[in-house]
Design a protein around this motif. Structure first.
Motif, mmCIF file in Angstrom:
data_model
loop_
_atom_site.group_PDB
_atom_site.id
_atom_site.type_symbol
_atom_site.label_atom_id
_atom_site.label_comp_id
_atom_site.label_asym_id
_atom_site.label_seq_id
_atom_site.Cartn_x
_atom_site.Cartn_y
_atom_site.Cartn_z
ATOM 1 N N ASN A 26 1.442 -1.121 0.059
ATOM 2 C CA ASN A 26 -0.084 0.259 -0.259
ATOM 3 C C ASN A 26 0.731 1.052 0.235
ATOM 4 O OD1 ASN A 26 -2.540 -1.689 0.046
ATOM 5 N ND2 ASN A 26 -2.422 -1.162 1.900
ATOM 6 N N GLU A 27 1.923 1.405 1.213
ATOM 7 C CA GLU A 27 2.777 2.187 1.227
ATOM 8 C C GLU A 27 3.561 2.739 -0.646
ATOM 9 O OE1 GLU A 27 6.253 4.148 3.926
ATOM 10 O OE2 GLU A 27 5.136 1.846 4.281
ATOM 11 N N SER A 36 1.608 11.760 -10.354
ATOM 12 C CA SER A 36 0.988 12.825 -10.287
ATOM 13 C C SER A 36 1.849 14.183 -10.498
ATOM 14 C CB SER A 36 0.145 12.868 -9.262
ATOM 15 O OG SER A 36 0.533 12.538 -7.913
ATOM 16 N N ARG A 54 1.933 1.364 -3.452
ATOM 17 C CA ARG A 54 1.637 2.039 -4.888
ATOM 18 C C ARG A 54 1.086 3.911 -4.118
ATOM 19 N NH1 ARG A 54 -2.013 -1.711 -3.079
ATOM 20 N NH2 ARG A 54 -1.635 -2.423 -4.996
ATOM 21 N N LYS A 55 1.135 4.248 -2.747
ATOM 22 C CA LYS A 55 0.962 5.569 -2.410
ATOM 23 C C LYS A 55 1.698 6.222 -3.136
ATOM 24 C CE LYS A 55 -2.473 4.615 0.845
ATOM 25 N NZ LYS A 55 -2.278 5.082 2.400
ATOM 26 N N ALA A 56 2.992 6.021 -3.315
ATOM 27 C CA ALA A 56 4.072 6.848 -3.581
ATOM 28 C C ALA A 56 4.416 6.677 -4.879
ATOM 29 C CB ALA A 56 5.448 5.670 -3.148
ATOM 30 N N ILE A 101 1.640 6.128 -7.162
ATOM 31 C CA ILE A 101 1.058 7.388 -7.259
ATOM 32 C C ILE A 101 1.496 9.153 -7.328
ATOM 33 C CG2 ILE A 101 -1.227 8.330 -7.003
ATOM 34 C CD1 ILE A 101 -2.306 5.313 -6.361
ATOM 35 N N GLN A 102 1.970 8.889 -6.296
ATOM 36 C CA GLN A 102 1.829 10.256 -5.640
ATOM 37 C C GLN A 102 3.038 10.704 -7.129
ATOM 38 O OE1 GLN A 102 4.329 11.110 -2.021
ATOM 39 N NE2 GLN A 102 4.258 13.668 -2.486
#
Length: 141
Positions: A129-130, A140, A132-134, A136-137
């Motif tokens: 999850n961490e 973007s 995936r968030k990184a 995406i960040q």
């Protein structure tokens, strides 16, 4: 009077190339972010006796065509054997497991106080999850 504009095709090609370069740089940066997260989580679980193993951690990113490949691992000659060695997670931080019949105080199977088997696999799974968030960040920005 209609004017003919020249160079539109070349301008579009250049713009597409620029967008592709930006996306590629973002992708590489995202992969590096993921590797740093996994590497840091893994380093916490690497068995330490002489610190050779934990200090052999590496991260690399390579591009093959349109595919970006990232790897994090350990280059010590015995890294794979230790990663796959049988062991157990310790409930206490004060002892490490030893083989049956082994003299207490000998080196034994070192999994403590923080070392664990599959020290690269489980931190990678637990960090999904961490990561995936990184990614995406980074993509973007």
């Amino acid at each position: 009077m209609a004017a003919k504009v020249k160079g539109i095709r070349q301008a579009q090609q250049n713009l597409n190339k620029l967008i592709g370069d930006i996306q590629s740089k973002k992708s590489v940066r995202a992969i590096y972010s993921a590797l740093f997260i996994i590497g840091a989580a893994s380093a916490k679980e690497v068995p330490r006796d002489t610190s050779t193993l934990v200090n052999s951690q590496f991260r690399e990113v390579e591009t093959k065509g349109g595919i970006i490949i990232g790897r994090v691992g350990y280059s010590a000659a015995y890294a794979a054997a230790v990663h796959e060695a049988p062991g157990k997670y310790l409930n206490t931080q004060t002892d490490r497991p030893v083989e049956r019949g082994e003299t207490p105080g000998s080196r034994g199977v070192i999994w403590g106080p923080n070392g664990n088997p599959k020290f690269l696999y489980w931190p990678a799974k637990d960090s999904e999850n961490e990561v995936r968030k990184a990614i995406i960040q980074e993509m973007s920005l």
